[in-house]
Design a protein around this motif. Structure first.
Motif, mmCIF file in Angstrom:
data_model
loop_
_atom_site.group_PDB
_atom_site.id
_atom_site.type_symbol
_atom_site.label_atom_id
_atom_site.label_comp_id
_atom_site.label_asym_id
_atom_site.label_seq_id
_atom_site.Cartn_x
_atom_site.Cartn_y
_atom_site.Cartn_z
ATOM 1 N N LYS A 178 0.818 -1.256 -0.124
ATOM 2 C CA LYS A 178 0.021 -0.024 -0.126
ATOM 3 C C LYS A 178 0.771 1.446 0.103
ATOM 4 C CE LYS A 178 -3.663 2.400 2.798
ATOM 5 N NZ LYS A 178 -4.603 2.365 3.558
ATOM 6 N N SER A 194 0.913 4.107 -2.888
ATOM 7 C CA SER A 194 0.792 5.318 -2.680
ATOM 8 C C SER A 194 1.939 6.422 -3.193
ATOM 9 C CB SER A 194 0.368 5.644 -1.029
ATOM 10 O OG SER A 194 -0.602 4.881 -0.599
ATOM 11 N N SER A 222 -5.026 8.545 6.830
ATOM 12 C CA SER A 222 -5.076 8.074 5.668
ATOM 13 C C SER A 222 -6.311 7.405 5.673
ATOM 14 C CB SER A 222 -3.870 7.389 5.093
ATOM 15 O OG SER A 222 -3.720 6.092 5.530
ATOM 16 N N LEU A 223 -7.242 7.514 4.575
ATOM 17 C CA LEU A 223 -8.489 6.673 4.518
ATOM 18 C C LEU A 223 -8.616 5.908 3.282
ATOM 19 C CD1 LEU A 223 -10.939 9.586 5.362
ATOM 20 C CD2 LEU A 223 -10.129 8.132 6.891
ATOM 21 N N ILE A 224 -9.681 5.418 2.889
ATOM 22 C CA ILE A 224 -9.837 4.476 1.754
ATOM 23 C C ILE A 224 -9.709 5.348 0.528
ATOM 24 C CG2 ILE A 224 -10.954 2.588 3.016
ATOM 25 C CD1 ILE A 224 -13.514 3.402 1.556
ATOM 26 N N ASN A 225 -9.427 4.625 -0.573
ATOM 27 C CA ASN A 225 -9.304 5.413 -1.899
ATOM 28 C C ASN A 225 -8.451 6.502 -1.984
ATOM 29 O OD1 ASN A 225 -11.249 3.582 -2.998
ATOM 30 N ND2 ASN A 225 -12.924 4.724 -1.995
ATOM 31 N N ASN A 226 -7.152 6.710 -1.132
ATOM 32 C CA ASN A 226 -6.342 7.464 -1.025
ATOM 33 C C ASN A 226 -6.587 8.868 -0.762
ATOM 34 O OD1 ASN A 226 -4.487 5.592 -2.184
ATOM 35 N ND2 ASN A 226 -5.352 5.942 -4.405
ATOM 36 N N TRP A 227 -7.629 8.944 0.072
ATOM 37 C CA TRP A 227 -8.148 10.265 0.797
ATOM 38 C C TRP A 227 -7.319 10.404 2.199
ATOM 39 C CZ3 TRP A 227 -10.998 14.189 -1.277
ATOM 40 C CH2 TRP A 227 -11.648 13.819 -2.493
#
Length: 432
Positions: A183, A187, A393-398
């Motif tokens: 991951k 990223s 950091s959150l899902i979908n690169n937010w």
């Protein structure tokens, strides 16, 4: 006056205390040397427990005792080498592990320990070579595959690292370290990050809340990274904007720079703002920097702020101490210090920071002057601050974040009197 009976009782009590103390001391000494009477395997187990309980000196004494009589007890020598590497004694650890491999060329644990030594000492090409050599003997060792992927990532060979990690996770989907590394690499391959920051400064008296908004877009590349930002402020019933750019070019392995320029025709910002700084990474996870900031406030003078920093990375933590030095002939040189402690969690975008600072403020946002800023005013105001910052950091690169800071700021129109500022902010970003 005490009676003879009372004195006798006191003497007996003292004698009992002395005997009890002597007994405890002798018992402790006996326990201290008891391990020397044990067999090598039992001593090894005790030494192992001490090593993992931060008692490395005691553990090494026990391990050396075993090795004097059993020099080819390889598990003992490998643990001894690991304790050396945990204390950054990499050369000694390397020698011990190479001795093991010279006598036991297929020792899997020695290969893994030696790979760790090279990774921890930032010799990633050497670590990769050792991994390749070991994987020829143990092709399905998950730990070695993970270390190889990590070394490839550090050598900027991300595509090869991802191939290994994908294969590893296909075999072992529950390998959390491999999933986290994949991951992180994915990223890093996202070249752009866009976001918005919004903050409010609440003053305890005299002033209405001040609002700050910024929009930014950054890009990473093989040479470094660059960022464009548009700042907007609403203070003292005035509005102003300031576009600025920041560039972080890599100069050499372990050396990079910071360059900044901003412009504004508003009284709420310096007309010109520029900065330059060099950062140097050195062994033992240390980083030092030195540079300057220039602020031009619609006058004939450019005010220069000298800045230095020292950072230490350890485990998943970062401590940074930064100084600002502001030379001024009339009022003398001004100083300020800022200390930051940051704790990282699952990745580099998830952390909590604690910040503290004191001295003369180099932050022009704190100047309370409805007619704008001046170079003289910037250097006069004393300040103390304490704050906390979080980012996740959150899902979908937010990525989301926020901050809360309390600032005790000297008043510009009444020196030695202060106003309390509560600064709050929210941030959201998207990597793509």
């Amino acid at each position: 006056m005490r009676t003879k009976n009372q004195i006798s009782q006191i003497i007996r009590a003292l004698v009992l205390l002395v005997m009890l103390f002597a007994s405890v001391l002798l018992h402790a000494q006996k326990n201290e040397i008891d391990w020397r009477t044990l067999n090598a395997d039992d001593i090894f187990q005790q030494a192992r427990a001490k090593a993992f309980n931060q008692q490395r000196e005691e553990a090494r004494e026990m391990l050396q005792f075993i090795l004097r009589n059993n020099p080819d007890y390889f598990d003992v020598r490998i643990l001894y080498a690991r304790t050396l590497s945990w204390d950054n004694r990499f050369t000694e650890a390397r020698e011990e592990l190479q001795l093991v491999l010279s006598k036991s060329p297929k020792n899997e644990d020695a290969f893994m320990a030696l790979t760790d030594v090279e990774i921890w000492s930032s010799n990633f090409q050497t670590a990769l070579n050792i991994c390749n050599q070991a994987l020829n003997l143990f092709p399905v060792n998950n730990d070695l595959l993970l270390k190889k992927a990590f070394s490839l990532n550090k050598l900027a060979r991300d595509e090869e690292a991802l191939v290994i990690l994908n294969d590893l996770l296909a075999i072992n989907p529950g390998n959390n370290e491999a999933a986290a590394l994949r991951k992180a690499i994915q990223s890093d391959k996202l070249k752009f990050t866009g976001g918005v920051n919004y903050g409010i400064d609440w003053f305890s008296r005299y002033f209405d809340p001040a609002q700050n908004l910024s929009l930014q877009l950054s890009r990473t590349a093989h040479w470094g990274s660059a960022l464009a930002r548009l700042n907007y402020s609403r203070r003292f019933n005035q509005s102003g904007i300031q576009p600025e750019v920041e560039v972080y070019p890599r100069i050499y392995n372990g050396v990079y720079a910071y360059l900044n320029y901003g412009y504004s025709n508003s009284n709420l910002y310096p007309q010109h703002r520029s900065g330059a700084e060099l950062f140097f990474r050195v062994p033992k996870s240390l980083e030092f920097s030195g540079g300057l900031r220039n602020l031009y406030f619609n006058t004939d003078n450019i005010r220069t702020i000298l800045t230095t920093s020292a950072s230490w990375y350890f485990k998943s933590n970062l401590i940074t101490l930064r100084s600002y030095i502001m030379p001024e002939k009339e009022i003398g040189t001004s100083y300020s210090l800022a200390l930051t402690f940051r704790k990282y969690f699952k990745d580099n975008n998830t952390y909590v920071s604690l910040n503290a600072g004191a001295g003369y403020s180099p932050d022009e946002r704190r100047i309370q002057n409805s007619s704008g800023l001046s170079d003289d005013q910037l250097f006069k105001l004393k300040t103390q601050r304490l704050g906390i910052v979080f980012q996740k950091s959150l899902i979908n690169n937010w990525i989301i974040g926020g901050n809360l800071e309390i600032i005790n700021q000297e008043l510009i129109f009444d020196l030695d009197q202060y106003v309390l500022i509560t600064s709050t902010g929210l941030m959201i970003r998207k990597q793509f």
